[in-house]
Enzyme design. Structure first.
Site, PDB file in Angstrom:
ATOM      1  N   LYS A  16       0.890  -1.199  -0.041  1.00 31.95           N
ATOM      2  CA  LYS A  16       0.067  -0.271   0.152  1.00 31.95           C
ATOM      3  C   LYS A  16       0.961   1.092  -0.097  1.00 31.95           C
ATOM      4  O   LYS A  16       1.898   1.763   0.785  1.00 31.95           O
ATOM      5  CB  LYS A  16      -0.751  -0.021   1.249  1.00 31.95           C
ATOM      6  CG  LYS A  16      -2.166   0.744   1.032  1.00 31.95           C
ATOM      7  CD  LYS A  16      -3.106   0.514   2.333  1.00 31.95           C
ATOM      8  CE  LYS A  16      -4.341   1.217   2.517  1.00 31.95           C
ATOM      9  NZ  LYS A  16      -4.915   1.307   3.465  1.00 31.95           N
TER      10      LYS A  16
HETATM   11  C1  E4P Z   1      -8.165   2.427   3.462  1.00 34.14           C
HETATM   12  O1  E4P Z   1      -7.586   1.451   3.242  1.00 34.14           O
HETATM   13  C2  E4P Z   1      -8.041   2.971   4.823  1.00 34.14           C
HETATM   14  O2  E4P Z   1      -7.685   2.148   5.535  1.00 34.14           O
HETATM   15  C3  E4P Z   1      -9.245   3.377   5.384  1.00 34.14           C
HETATM   16  O3  E4P Z   1     -10.504   3.010   4.632  1.00 34.14           O
HETATM   17  C4  E4P Z   1      -9.616   4.678   5.964  1.00 34.14           C
HETATM   18  O4  E4P Z   1     -10.936   4.858   6.400  1.00 34.14           O
HETATM   19  P1  E4P Z   1     -11.550   5.996   7.491  1.00 34.14           P
HETATM   20  O5  E4P Z   1     -11.283   7.232   6.736  1.00 34.14           O
HETATM   21  O6  E4P Z   1     -12.388   5.438   7.907  1.00 34.14           O
HETATM   22  O7  E4P Z   1     -10.135   6.007   8.522  1.00 34.14           O
END
Ligand code: E4P
Length: 217
Positions: A87
């Site tokens: 990622k």
């Molecule tokens: C994406 O991979 C992130 O981990 C995530 O969806 C972030 O979500 P949030 O805005 O609820 O922290």
């Protein structure tokens, strides 16, 4: 649409996996910290623990912000388990690192995407997944779902194979709307998945079926 769970909580990952509908997991440094997982070795071990629970892709986020650091970290993460997806943040060096990994057949997820132009760059760099954050856009009075629709339109125009991974999903309606818009994947909390089970008519209907069965037995 694939269902990923967005957590580093092993119990919740197991619960979703046990339902038989889980296709993968996404994590980020904040989710790791929320579970009290700190220190590089513990974090790496936790990724392996997650991979051993689920069958699908598990996104593991680099914390470097320069190309060399991302490549070094990403290569170490990829070595951990075959299910690991690297990622990478949506910055210039992240796009460069995405191209580096995709050229070598290593799966990538470009994260922190908030505009169609960013999603276009991720696809050009050969990302396996692009993660538009719909909940965080909604938080600032901008329609997150519209971003999913725009990216779908652009990717379909050119046949890009990058999968749209709707991230920052907060609730069941996000899940349903992402499915309507043709998102390839959604990642959200366990509640956004289990919430889909609920309907009062199901509960009332089941109660009546069971009561009627008892009458005759
Ligand atoms: C994406 O991979 C992130 O981990 C995530 O969806 C972030 O979500 P949030 O805005 O609820 O922290």
């Amino acid at each position: 649409m694939k269902f990923f769970i967005d957590t580093a909580n092993l119990e919740q990952i197991k619960e979703a996996q046990d339902m038989g509908i889980l296709d993968g997991v996404t994590t980020n440094p904040s989710l790791m910290a929320k579970e009290g997982i700190t220190g590089t070795n513990n974090i790496l071990k936790h990724y392996v623990d997650i991979c051993n629970i689920v069958d699908g892709d598990v996104s593991a986020e680099v914390i470097s912000t320069d190309f060399d650091g991302m490549v070094r970290e990403g290569e170490a993460l990829a070595e951990l388990h075959e299910q690991i997806v690297i990622k990478l943040p949506m910055i210039k060096d992240g796009i460069k690192a995405c191209k580096y990994f995709s050229d070598r057949g290593i799966k990538t997820n470009v994260t922190l995407v908030f505009s169609p132009g960013q999603a276009l760059l991720a696809a050009k760099a050969g990302a396996t997944y692009v993660s538009p954050f719909i909940g965080r856009l909604d938080d600032i009075s901008t329609d997150g779902l519209n971003l999913i629709a725009e990216i779908r339109h652009i990717y379909d125009n050119y046949g890009f194979e990058t999968q749209i991974l709707a991230a920052s999903v907060r609730h069941t309606m996000h899940v349903i709307d992402c499915a309507k818009l043709g998102s390839d994947v959604m990642t959200g909390p366990l509640s956004s998945i289990t919430g889909l089970l609920k309907h009062p008519l199901t509960d009332i209907g089941l109660e009546k079926f069971l009561a009627d069965y008892k009458k005759g037995n």
